[in-house]
Motif scaffolding. Structure first.
Motif, PDB file in Angstrom:
ATOM      1  N   GLN A  35      11.622   4.315   5.852  1.00  0.00           N
ATOM      2  CA  GLN A  35      10.781   5.458   6.275  1.00  0.00           C
ATOM      3  C   GLN A  35       9.429   5.012   6.806  1.00  0.00           C
ATOM      4  OE1 GLN A  35      12.004   4.572   3.158  1.00  0.00           O
ATOM      5  NE2 GLN A  35      11.171   6.181   1.883  1.00  0.00           N
ATOM      6  N   ALA A  88      -2.110   4.680   3.671  1.00  0.00           N
ATOM      7  CA  ALA A  88      -0.943   3.792   3.646  1.00  0.00           C
ATOM      8  C   ALA A  88       0.011   4.098   4.789  1.00  0.00           C
ATOM      9  CB  ALA A  88      -0.217   3.923   2.306  1.00  0.00           C
ATOM     10  N   THR A  89      -0.091   5.291   5.351  1.00  0.00           N
ATOM     11  CA  THR A  89       0.749   5.648   6.495  1.00  0.00           C
ATOM     12  C   THR A  89      -0.076   5.714   7.782  1.00  0.00           C
ATOM     13  OG1 THR A  89       0.504   7.992   5.909  1.00  0.00           O
ATOM     14  CG2 THR A  89       2.488   6.877   5.134  1.00  0.00           C
ATOM     15  N   ARG A  90      -1.299   5.222   7.724  1.00  0.00           N
ATOM     16  CA  ARG A  90      -2.184   5.147   8.894  1.00  0.00           C
ATOM     17  C   ARG A  90      -2.406   6.515   9.528  1.00  0.00           C
ATOM     18  NH1 ARG A  90      -5.475   1.589   8.959  1.00  0.00           N
ATOM     19  NH2 ARG A  90      -5.620   1.572  11.213  1.00  0.00           N
ATOM     20  N   VAL A 148       5.251   4.303  10.673  1.00  0.00           N
ATOM     21  CA  VAL A 148       3.925   3.880  10.190  1.00  0.00           C
ATOM     22  C   VAL A 148       3.453   2.641  10.944  1.00  0.00           C
ATOM     23  CG1 VAL A 148       2.645   2.973   8.202  1.00  0.00           C
ATOM     24  CG2 VAL A 148       4.293   4.842   7.873  1.00  0.00           C
ATOM     25  N   GLU A 161       7.727  12.331   3.055  1.00  0.00           N
ATOM     26  CA  GLU A 161       9.077  11.798   3.275  1.00  0.00           C
ATOM     27  C   GLU A 161       9.368  10.641   2.341  1.00  0.00           C
ATOM     28  OE1 GLU A 161      10.815  11.139   7.287  1.00  0.00           O
ATOM     29  OE2 GLU A 161       8.788  11.739   7.824  1.00  0.00           O
ATOM     30  N   HIS A 163       0.837  -1.207   0.000  1.00  0.00           N
ATOM     31  CA  HIS A 163       0.000   0.000   0.000  1.00  0.00           C
ATOM     32  C   HIS A 163       0.870   1.255   0.000  1.00  0.00           C
ATOM     33  CE1 HIS A 163      -3.378  -2.507   2.087  1.00  0.00           C
ATOM     34  NE2 HIS A 163      -3.192  -2.830   0.840  1.00  0.00           N
ATOM     35  N   TRP A 164       1.916   1.227   0.789  1.00  0.00           N
ATOM     36  CA  TRP A 164       2.829   2.381   0.873  1.00  0.00           C
ATOM     37  C   TRP A 164       3.540   2.592  -0.471  1.00  0.00           C
ATOM     38  CZ3 TRP A 164       7.896   3.503   0.140  1.00  0.00           C
ATOM     39  CH2 TRP A 164       8.403   4.647   0.767  1.00  0.00           C
ATOM     40  N   MET A 178       1.743   3.446  14.222  1.00  0.00           N
ATOM     41  CA  MET A 178       0.595   4.356  14.319  1.00  0.00           C
ATOM     42  C   MET A 178      -0.531   3.650  15.085  1.00  0.00           C
ATOM     43  SD  MET A 178       1.280   7.306  12.914  1.00  0.00           S
ATOM     44  CE  MET A 178      -0.216   8.107  12.312  1.00  0.00           C
ATOM     45  N   PRO A 179      -1.230   4.381  15.955  1.00  0.00           N
ATOM     46  CA  PRO A 179      -2.250   3.719  16.783  1.00  0.00           C
ATOM     47  C   PRO A 179      -3.442   3.262  15.956  1.00  0.00           C
ATOM     48  CG  PRO A 179      -2.332   6.108  17.060  1.00  0.00           C
ATOM     49  CD  PRO A 179      -1.134   5.822  16.211  1.00  0.00           C
ATOM     50  N   ARG A 180      -4.041   2.162  16.382  1.00  0.00           N
ATOM     51  CA  ARG A 180      -5.259   1.737  15.700  1.00  0.00           C
ATOM     52  C   ARG A 180      -6.373   2.741  15.997  1.00  0.00           C
ATOM     53  NH1 ARG A 180      -4.628  -2.548  19.797  1.00  0.00           N
ATOM     54  NH2 ARG A 180      -5.968  -1.871  21.497  1.00  0.00           N
ATOM     55  N   MET A 181      -7.362   2.771  15.094  1.00  0.00           N
ATOM     56  CA  MET A 181      -8.452   3.750  15.232  1.00  0.00           C
ATOM     57  C   MET A 181      -9.569   3.227  16.117  1.00  0.00           C
ATOM     58  SD  MET A 181      -8.689   5.210  11.388  1.00  0.00           S
ATOM     59  CE  MET A 181     -10.014   6.327  11.814  1.00  0.00           C
ATOM     60  N   ARG A 184      19.846   8.084   6.861  1.00  0.00           N
ATOM     61  CA  ARG A 184      19.437   9.219   7.688  1.00  0.00           C
ATOM     62  C   ARG A 184      18.679  10.208   6.815  1.00  0.00           C
ATOM     63  NH1 ARG A 184      21.536  14.303   9.509  1.00  0.00           N
ATOM     64  NH2 ARG A 184      21.518  14.499  11.786  1.00  0.00           N
ATOM     65  N   ILE A 185      17.638  10.801   7.386  1.00  0.00           N
ATOM     66  CA  ILE A 185      16.931  11.871   6.686  1.00  0.00           C
ATOM     67  C   ILE A 185      16.656  13.003   7.666  1.00  0.00           C
ATOM     68  CG2 ILE A 185      14.788  10.505   6.934  1.00  0.00           C
ATOM     69  CD1 ILE A 185      13.599  12.130   4.645  1.00  0.00           C
ATOM     70  N   ARG A 216      15.482  11.383  11.099  1.00  0.00           N
ATOM     71  CA  ARG A 216      15.282   9.963  11.340  1.00  0.00           C
ATOM     72  C   ARG A 216      16.567   9.237  10.940  1.00  0.00           C
ATOM     73  NH1 ARG A 216       9.701  10.448  11.899  1.00  0.00           N
ATOM     74  NH2 ARG A 216       8.714  11.395  10.116  1.00  0.00           N
ATOM     75  N   MET A 247       4.293  11.755   6.413  1.00  0.00           N
ATOM     76  CA  MET A 247       4.967  10.469   6.177  1.00  0.00           C
ATOM     77  C   MET A 247       4.979  10.121   4.686  1.00  0.00           C
ATOM     78  SD  MET A 247       3.832   8.253   9.517  1.00  0.00           S
ATOM     79  CE  MET A 247       2.156   8.867   9.610  1.00  0.00           C
TER      80      MET A 247
END
Lengths: 165, 153
Positions: free
Chosen positions: A62, B36-38, A66, B66, A31-32, A69-72, B85-86, A102, B63
């Motif tokens: 990266q 896709a990045t929630r 992701v 990036e 998906h990403w 990330m917390p569930r909804m 690194r970014i 990062r 996200m």
């Protein structure tokens, strides 16, 4: 106004781990990849990835945050985090991210279960900036896999400030 | 099986162009990136919500942004270039209907000297910039580790 005793005591403290709701998986990687249109074969091409130094599919680095990330629903309970406790004397009403770094140390692979902790690195005394007076708050999010290995870090600075009028 | 690009550290020169790409943004692409990045913030999928917040349309989330910047780095290096690194900076917004353009160049190449996880690696620092229909959107300084011709890595 100077930082309170309590605010100073929070500097250097780290939260308990916050766990990803799911393991790292190929469907979420795909998906990403679709959103970014990233053709890197390490992310989706089994044959290429098997022959690479990683020996198999890896997640885009990266995507580290992701996974966490917390569930909804149902909304998860979060542990105590030091930055939520900051008092910061002053009528600051706005946050702006001023720096985000990062770092990626280890590959993240399908099946891994990530977690992260939040550490409060520093809070400056009030500073005058171009956009208003405020405090710079720097935190580090430390990401680990299920073996406890640190896979990466996110170092973020935000300015909590009073917007100039 | 396709032949993948493989940029070796020896072949890189400071300042060199690393190419560019464009992507036409629309509501599908932006909401796809958000999910896709929630990222469930409605500013990334609900135009009416965005307009109430004085934005002209939904915007690409951080996200996803990036990912779009890092993509240029590894598109250029090929899959043997490793993201290490970014440092990411937001300069504006990218709306549905904007044309995203991502460009970049090599800042410098060097062997990691600092006593950290990049020590001894063959590194390049890249400057990658994104605009949305010509307006500043975001940029990043990205460090990649590249293979060398000697090490066959």
């Amino acid at each position: 106004m100077a930082l309170s005793e309590k605010d100073r005591s929070l500097i250097g403290r780290e939260s308990a781990p916050i766990y990803a709701p799911d393991e790292v998986c190929k469907p979420m990687i795909r998906h990403w990849v679709e959103a970014v249109e990233d053709a890197n074969p390490l992310y989706t091409d089994e044959e290429y990835a098997r022959g690479s130094k990683f020996g198999g599919i890896i997640a885009p680095p990266q995507m580290m945050m992701v996974w966490c990330m917390p569930r909804m629903w149902p909304w998860p309970e979060f542990p105590w985090v030091p930055m939520a406790e900051l008092e910061l004397p002053g009528d600051y009403d706005t946050f702006v991210a001023t720096d985000m770094i990062r770092e990626f140390y280890l590959p993240v692979r399908p099946g891994d279960i990530l977690s992260y902790t939040m550490k409060l690195d520093s809070v400056t005394e009030e500073k005058k900036t171009r956009i208003g007076k405020g405090h710079f708050i720097t935190t580090t999010q430390i990401y680990r896999n299920q073996r406890g290995e640190v896979v990466g870090k996110e170092i973020r600075t935000v300015l909590k400030y009073k917007a100039s009028t | 099986m396709p032949e993948w690009k493989k940029v070796c550290w020896e072949d890189v020169t400071d300042g060199q162009d690393i190419g560019s790409y464009e992507m036409q943004m629309d509501a599908v692409k932006i909401s796809c990136g958000a999910w896709a990045t929630r990222d469930s913030n409605p500013i990334h999928h609900d135009k009416a919500f965005a307009e109430r917040g004085s934005q002209k349309n939904i915007i690409v989330n951080i996200m996803h942004s990036e990912g779009l910047l890092c993509r240029l780095a590894t598109d250029w290096s090929g899959p043997t270039g490793e993201l290490k690194r970014i440092r990411f900076n937001i300069r504006g917004s990218c709306y549905a209907d904007d044309t995203l353009k991502v460009t970049g160049n090599v800042i410098k190449k060097y062997i990691g000297q600092d006593d950290n996880y990049m020590k001894g690696l063959h590194l390049v620092d890249l400057q990658v910039n994104a605009t949305a229909s010509g307006n500043p959107f975001c940029d990043a300084q990205i460090t990649l580790a590249l293979p060398t011709k000697k090490a066959h890595s």
